[in-house]
Design a protein around this motif. Structure first.
Motif, mmCIF file in Angstrom:
data_model
loop_
_atom_site.group_PDB
_atom_site.id
_atom_site.type_symbol
_atom_site.label_atom_id
_atom_site.label_comp_id
_atom_site.label_asym_id
_atom_site.label_seq_id
_atom_site.Cartn_x
_atom_site.Cartn_y
_atom_site.Cartn_z
ATOM 1 N N SER A 118 0.812 -1.097 -0.114
ATOM 2 C CA SER A 118 -0.197 -0.227 -0.145
ATOM 3 C C SER A 118 0.802 1.187 0.064
ATOM 4 O O SER A 118 0.675 2.295 -0.906
ATOM 5 C CB SER A 118 -1.023 -0.082 1.377
ATOM 6 O OG SER A 118 -1.693 1.150 1.372
ATOM 7 N N LYS A 162 1.489 3.736 -3.331
ATOM 8 C CA LYS A 162 1.175 5.156 -3.559
ATOM 9 C C LYS A 162 2.266 6.014 -3.945
ATOM 10 O O LYS A 162 2.086 7.031 -4.574
ATOM 11 C CB LYS A 162 0.703 5.634 -2.208
ATOM 12 C CG LYS A 162 -0.954 5.109 -1.494
ATOM 13 C CD LYS A 162 -1.061 5.680 -0.194
ATOM 14 C CE LYS A 162 -2.941 5.265 -0.026
ATOM 15 N NZ LYS A 162 -3.224 5.937 1.409
ATOM 16 N N HIS A 192 2.494 5.585 -7.798
ATOM 17 C CA HIS A 192 1.259 6.215 -8.171
ATOM 18 C C HIS A 192 1.695 7.640 -8.314
ATOM 19 O O HIS A 192 1.307 7.978 -9.407
ATOM 20 C CB HIS A 192 0.329 5.791 -7.268
ATOM 21 C CG HIS A 192 -1.063 6.405 -8.163
ATOM 22 N ND1 HIS A 192 -2.310 6.112 -7.540
ATOM 23 C CD2 HIS A 192 -1.334 6.707 -9.475
ATOM 24 C CE1 HIS A 192 -3.248 6.622 -8.410
ATOM 25 N NE2 HIS A 192 -2.564 6.879 -9.696
ATOM 26 N N LYS A 214 -2.351 1.693 -15.214
ATOM 27 C CA LYS A 214 -3.583 1.982 -14.423
ATOM 28 C C LYS A 214 -4.167 0.598 -13.909
ATOM 29 O O LYS A 214 -4.773 0.604 -12.685
ATOM 30 C CB LYS A 214 -4.534 2.614 -15.211
ATOM 31 C CG LYS A 214 -4.137 4.061 -15.241
ATOM 32 C CD LYS A 214 -5.199 4.962 -16.060
ATOM 33 C CE LYS A 214 -4.859 6.269 -16.120
ATOM 34 N NZ LYS A 214 -6.012 7.398 -16.842
ATOM 35 N N TYR A 235 -4.394 -1.593 -5.496
ATOM 36 C CA TYR A 235 -5.225 -1.008 -4.444
ATOM 37 C C TYR A 235 -6.251 -1.993 -3.687
ATOM 38 O O TYR A 235 -6.551 -1.739 -2.583
ATOM 39 C CB TYR A 235 -5.924 0.038 -4.807
ATOM 40 C CG TYR A 235 -4.870 1.469 -4.873
ATOM 41 C CD1 TYR A 235 -4.440 1.898 -3.740
ATOM 42 C CD2 TYR A 235 -4.814 2.285 -6.256
ATOM 43 C CE1 TYR A 235 -3.541 3.058 -3.796
ATOM 44 C CE2 TYR A 235 -3.874 3.315 -6.148
ATOM 45 C CZ TYR A 235 -3.508 3.766 -5.132
ATOM 46 O OH TYR A 235 -2.566 4.818 -4.989
ATOM 47 N N LEU A 294 -7.878 -1.096 -0.233
ATOM 48 C CA LEU A 294 -8.185 0.476 -0.762
ATOM 49 C C LEU A 294 -8.927 0.492 -1.802
ATOM 50 O O LEU A 294 -8.430 0.936 -2.841
ATOM 51 C CB LEU A 294 -6.961 1.379 -0.658
ATOM 52 C CG LEU A 294 -5.952 1.327 0.496
ATOM 53 C CD1 LEU A 294 -4.644 1.639 0.142
ATOM 54 C CD2 LEU A 294 -6.585 2.066 1.493
ATOM 55 N N ASP A 297 -11.612 2.065 -2.831
ATOM 56 C CA ASP A 297 -11.873 3.370 -3.405
ATOM 57 C C ASP A 297 -10.698 4.018 -4.203
ATOM 58 O O ASP A 297 -11.149 4.732 -5.444
ATOM 59 C CB ASP A 297 -12.351 4.384 -2.057
ATOM 60 C CG ASP A 297 -13.580 4.006 -1.412
ATOM 61 O OD1 ASP A 297 -14.351 3.344 -2.006
ATOM 62 O OD2 ASP A 297 -13.763 4.382 -0.300
ATOM 63 N N ASN A 298 -9.694 3.869 -3.696
ATOM 64 C CA ASN A 298 -8.536 4.173 -4.632
ATOM 65 C C ASN A 298 -8.302 3.611 -5.920
ATOM 66 O O ASN A 298 -8.384 4.067 -7.129
ATOM 67 C CB ASN A 298 -7.369 4.316 -3.924
ATOM 68 C CG ASN A 298 -7.169 4.947 -2.471
ATOM 69 O OD1 ASN A 298 -7.895 4.752 -1.598
ATOM 70 N ND2 ASN A 298 -6.050 5.846 -2.499
ATOM 71 N N LEU A 323 -11.216 4.658 -8.200
ATOM 72 C CA LEU A 323 -10.953 5.902 -9.054
ATOM 73 C C LEU A 323 -10.162 5.626 -10.265
ATOM 74 O O LEU A 323 -10.552 6.301 -11.364
ATOM 75 C CB LEU A 323 -10.326 7.006 -8.294
ATOM 76 C CG LEU A 323 -10.992 7.624 -6.967
ATOM 77 C CD1 LEU A 323 -10.330 8.430 -6.000
ATOM 78 C CD2 LEU A 323 -12.123 8.525 -7.435
ATOM 79 N N VAL A 324 -9.193 4.862 -9.944
ATOM 80 C CA VAL A 324 -8.333 4.577 -11.104
ATOM 81 C C VAL A 324 -8.967 3.945 -12.243
ATOM 82 O O VAL A 324 -8.935 3.982 -13.389
ATOM 83 C CB VAL A 324 -7.040 3.724 -10.651
ATOM 84 C CG1 VAL A 324 -6.097 3.465 -11.924
ATOM 85 C CG2 VAL A 324 -6.306 4.450 -9.664
#
Length: 241
Positions: A23, A27, A30, A45, A52, A57, A59-60, A63-64
């Motif tokens: 994690s 990040k 990323h 991506k 993630y 994670l 939610d992260n 988004l991607v």
């Protein structure tokens, strides 16, 4: 901290780095990816989505995924599993409804995630629905999850039915399936059935050995548990530290 001051990875390098990261490291990669010339690379991506989801994670990852023009089955299933494992069933079901091909692996991601979040009842319901839709079980991972659900619910009769289904499909020889069966029977207080599955395993590992030992000890069979421990050590299986 990761530093790319002297050497900037290409798109393949970013993808490989993401796959190797947890994690925190993911990040950081990323962030460097976003300010690189490859900031819109779809393959990188997809690796971020998977990373993630596995790191808890979702939610992260979502988004991607939503920003990515390319959405393959691996990214869909990773996100479904990520949400289901976190106990966010509604989001997992919403994504599942959008999957272009609801194959065995998409079903497995949803069912396995729910089992891991403790929602064994809904996982069973989805497994039954999957079977009604005629999905062929060419990979036994979903069976492992359902056996685990039986153990979590401590429902012996249900576990026996699942065991029979495993036998009919010819997957009882899988080590991880047999491990789950030993654990399920032990948790359902049928130590004789657990011992029977254990005795017929052609290959045993630390998981199966520990399950049968714990089961024996919990049912007042301390001497047998110690005997099993000695046999495990003599067979070359190293105890967990």
């Amino acid at each position: 901290m990761l530093s790319f001051d002297r050497l900037l990875p290409d798109d393949f390098g970013f993808s490989s780095l993401v796959k190797a990261c947890g994690s925190l490291g993911g990040k950081q990669v990323h962030g460097n990816f976003l300010v690189s010339p490859f900031f819109d690379d779809d393959v990188v991506k997809l690796s971020l989505v998977d990373m993630y989801a596995k790191c808890g994670l979702p939610d992260n990852g979502r988004l991607v995924l939503d920003s990515n023009k390319l959405k393959n089955m691996a990214s869909w299933t990773a996100m479904i599993y990520g949400y289901a494992r976190k106990g966010r069933k509604e989001e997992a079901l919403e994504l599942f409804s959008r999957v272009p091909v609801k194959d065995l692996f998409a079903w497995t991601a949803l069912i396995s995630g729910l089992v891991q979040s403790g929602d064994a009842v809904d996982a069973f319901g989805l497994f039954v629905e999957m079977r009604r839709k005629g999905i062929s079980i060419i990979d036994p991972l979903v069976l492992s999850s359902i056996v685990g659900a039986s153990a979590n619910l401590a429902m012996l009769e249900l576990g026996k039915q699942v065991h029979g289904f495993v036998i009919r499909l010819g997957h009882e020889s899988c080590v991880f399936i047999s491990n789950d069966l030993v654990d399920m029977y032990a948790k359902c207080s049928d130590i004789l059935a657990a011992r029977d599955v254990f005795s017929r395993m052609s290959r045993r590992d630390i998981v199966s050995s520990t399950s049968i030992m714990v089961g024996a000890a919990q049912h007042g069979q301390a001497e047998e548990a110690l005997s099993l421990f000695d046999k495990m050590v003599l067979s070359g299986v190293k105890p967990m530290k």
